[in-house]
Design a protein around this motif. Structure first.
Motif, PDB file in Angstrom:
ATOM      1  N   GLY A 169     -52.522   3.734 -81.202  1.00  0.00           N
ATOM      2  CA  GLY A 169     -53.003   2.572 -81.993  1.00  0.00           C
ATOM      3  C   GLY A 169     -54.332   2.028 -81.815  1.00  0.00           C
ATOM      4  N   ALA A 170     -54.680   1.282 -82.948  1.00  0.00           N
ATOM      5  CA  ALA A 170     -56.263   0.814 -82.844  1.00  0.00           C
ATOM      6  C   ALA A 170     -55.712  -0.849 -82.802  1.00  0.00           C
ATOM      7  N   PHE A 171     -55.882  -1.671 -81.556  1.00  0.00           N
ATOM      8  CA  PHE A 171     -55.585  -2.846 -81.277  1.00  0.00           C
ATOM      9  C   PHE A 171     -54.394  -3.303 -81.397  1.00  0.00           C
ATOM     10  N   ASN A 172     -53.389  -2.638 -82.200  1.00  0.00           N
ATOM     11  CA  ASN A 172     -52.061  -2.968 -82.281  1.00  0.00           C
ATOM     12  C   ASN A 172     -51.034  -2.252 -81.429  1.00  0.00           C
ATOM     13  N   SER A 173     -50.543  -2.861 -80.516  1.00  0.00           N
ATOM     14  CA  SER A 173     -49.735  -2.104 -79.330  1.00  0.00           C
ATOM     15  C   SER A 173     -48.341  -1.585 -79.899  1.00  0.00           C
ATOM     16  N   TYR A 232     -44.439  -1.783 -79.269  1.00  0.00           N
ATOM     17  CA  TYR A 232     -43.396  -2.625 -78.623  1.00  0.00           C
ATOM     18  C   TYR A 232     -41.937  -1.717 -78.756  1.00  0.00           C
ATOM     19  N   TYR A 233     -41.190  -1.477 -77.631  1.00  0.00           N
ATOM     20  CA  TYR A 233     -40.178  -0.898 -77.646  1.00  0.00           C
ATOM     21  C   TYR A 233     -39.050  -1.344 -76.547  1.00  0.00           C
ATOM     22  N   ILE A 234     -37.785  -1.326 -76.599  1.00  0.00           N
ATOM     23  CA  ILE A 234     -36.773  -2.187 -75.987  1.00  0.00           C
ATOM     24  C   ILE A 234     -35.691  -1.065 -75.558  1.00  0.00           C
ATOM     25  N   VAL A 235     -35.740  -1.009 -74.182  1.00  0.00           N
ATOM     26  CA  VAL A 235     -34.605   0.104 -73.660  1.00  0.00           C
ATOM     27  C   VAL A 235     -33.504  -0.681 -72.947  1.00  0.00           C
ATOM     28  N   ASP A 236     -32.433  -0.554 -73.016  1.00  0.00           N
ATOM     29  CA  ASP A 236     -31.349  -1.306 -72.504  1.00  0.00           C
ATOM     30  C   ASP A 236     -31.711  -2.914 -72.077  1.00  0.00           C
ATOM     31  N   GLY A 237     -32.366  -3.517 -73.327  1.00  0.00           N
ATOM     32  CA  GLY A 237     -32.454  -4.778 -73.008  1.00  0.00           C
ATOM     33  C   GLY A 237     -33.829  -5.309 -72.561  1.00  0.00           C
ATOM     34  N   ASN A 290     -40.823  -3.171 -73.480  1.00  0.00           N
ATOM     35  CA  ASN A 290     -41.780  -2.392 -72.981  1.00  0.00           C
ATOM     36  C   ASN A 290     -42.905  -2.562 -74.032  1.00  0.00           C
ATOM     37  N   GLU A 291     -44.213  -2.254 -73.409  1.00  0.00           N
ATOM     38  CA  GLU A 291     -45.353  -2.059 -74.322  1.00  0.00           C
ATOM     39  C   GLU A 291     -46.264  -1.084 -73.994  1.00  0.00           C
ATOM     40  N   ILE A 292     -46.807  -0.216 -75.034  1.00  0.00           N
ATOM     41  CA  ILE A 292     -47.768   0.686 -74.798  1.00  0.00           C
ATOM     42  C   ILE A 292     -48.981  -0.004 -75.504  1.00  0.00           C
ATOM     43  N   LYS A 293     -50.199  -0.494 -74.683  1.00  0.00           N
ATOM     44  CA  LYS A 293     -51.121  -1.061 -75.095  1.00  0.00           C
ATOM     45  C   LYS A 293     -52.015  -0.110 -76.090  1.00  0.00           C
ATOM     46  N   ASP A 308     -31.890   2.141 -78.434  1.00  0.00           N
ATOM     47  CA  ASP A 308     -33.281   1.883 -78.364  1.00  0.00           C
ATOM     48  C   ASP A 308     -34.071   1.279 -79.380  1.00  0.00           C
ATOM     49  N   CYS A 309     -34.805   0.341 -79.312  1.00  0.00           N
ATOM     50  CA  CYS A 309     -35.504  -0.234 -80.711  1.00  0.00           C
ATOM     51  C   CYS A 309     -37.044  -0.155 -80.435  1.00  0.00           C
ATOM     52  N   VAL A 310     -37.663   0.060 -81.628  1.00  0.00           N
ATOM     53  CA  VAL A 310     -39.139   0.234 -81.629  1.00  0.00           C
ATOM     54  C   VAL A 310     -39.548  -0.667 -82.591  1.00  0.00           C
ATOM     55  N   TYR A 311     -40.539  -1.422 -82.371  1.00  0.00           N
ATOM     56  CA  TYR A 311     -41.308  -2.287 -83.354  1.00  0.00           C
ATOM     57  C   TYR A 311     -42.987  -1.973 -83.535  1.00  0.00           C
ATOM     58  N   LEU A 312     -43.348  -2.001 -84.686  1.00  0.00           N
ATOM     59  CA  LEU A 312     -44.841  -2.029 -85.270  1.00  0.00           C
ATOM     60  C   LEU A 312     -45.066  -3.370 -85.849  1.00  0.00           C
ATOM     61  N   TYR A 313     -46.012  -3.817 -85.846  1.00  0.00           N
ATOM     62  CA  TYR A 313     -46.534  -5.069 -86.372  1.00  0.00           C
ATOM     63  C   TYR A 313     -47.971  -5.354 -86.772  1.00  0.00           C
TER      64      TYR A 313
END
Length: 246
Positions: free
Chosen positions: A132-136, A138-143, A146-149, A177-182
């Motif tokens: 990513g470039a500036f936009n991290s 986001y992913y959610i595991v078992d509620g 989590n964030e990868i910068k 699991d859920c993954v989000y880009l924004y």
């Protein structure tokens, strides 16, 4: 401008095409003006799906022009160069934007670029790679959130002529699991009782709370929360959020 919107919408991947590749996903896409500087992108190569949420400098016509440059370079990276590793795709995009816009210390090119989060997802192994470039990411595991910068340098604007190297991250995911880009438009929207920004803390809480819902309900809650928060205030920026449920 309205015809330009038709052209831009024809370039973006149709929702039915997107859903055919990633059935358990949604796209919340809300341009500020008629045309948009934010865009979403997807390509598939064998068992690997590459997709991204991209935020170009500005919005409206300048952002839309940048979006066409970015979209073409991303597609070229996968279809012509055969790249599927996110960090390598970003490097190709970085070099391409700098060259296309003639960005240099002596050149007269525009100093515009783009921020983005880009993933490649293996449909069989459920391994997700991200850069990513500036936009991290986001992913959610078992509620649990989590964030990868992201790396703190944009795509393009390499005045020294050197292409940036982006870090590649790998996450092993599992069903549910859920993954989000924004892009930053959602968190930066003014609204609420006091007319303040929505902010990333609230966005992270929202995504965590909806992650157990079906992908259709997640999209509805993302849309309704944004509209309720904004109320009668003007939308401040383009918005894109991509959600994927494994």
């Amino acid at each position: 401008i309205n015809y330009a919107k038709r052209i831009q919408e024809s370039i973006l991947p149709p929702v039915d095409h997107w859903k055919k590749i990633l059935p358990e996903s949604f796209i919340f896409y809300r341009p500020k003006d008629i045309v948009s500087g934010d865009f979403y992108w997807i390509e598939q190569k064998n068992d690997t799906v590459c997709y991204a949420a991209v935020d170009c400098t500005g919005h409206g016509v300048p952002g839309a022009l940048m979006s066409v440059v970015g979209f073409n370079l991303l597609t070229q990276a996968v279809n012509e160069m055969g790249l599927t590793k996110p960090s390598e795709i970003l490097k190709h995009l970085d070099a391409g934007v700098t060259k296309t816009l003639r960005q240099s210390e002596t050149g007269k090119g525009v100093k515009d670029g783009m921020d983005l989060s880009l993933c490649s997802f293996n449909l069989k192994t459920l391994e997700l790679q991200y850069a990513g470039a500036f936009n991290s990411l986001y992913y959610i595991v078992d509620g649990v959130f989590n964030e990868i910068k992201a790396d703190k340098f944009p795509i393009g604007v390499n005045l020294d002529g050197k292409v940036d190297n982006y870090q590649n991250h790998t996450v092993k995911l599992k069903k549910g699991d859920c993954v989000y880009l924004y892009s930053d438009g959602y968190a930066d929207q003014f609204g609420g009782a006091q007319g303040k920004k929505f902010k990333y803390k609230k966005l992270k809480e929202l995504l965590t709370n909806i992650s157990s819902d079906s992908i259709e309900n997640q999209q509805k809650k993302i849309e309704n929360t944004f509209d309720d928060w904004k109320g009668a205030l003007e939308q401040v920026d383009d918005v894109v959020i991509i959600g994927l449920k494994i």
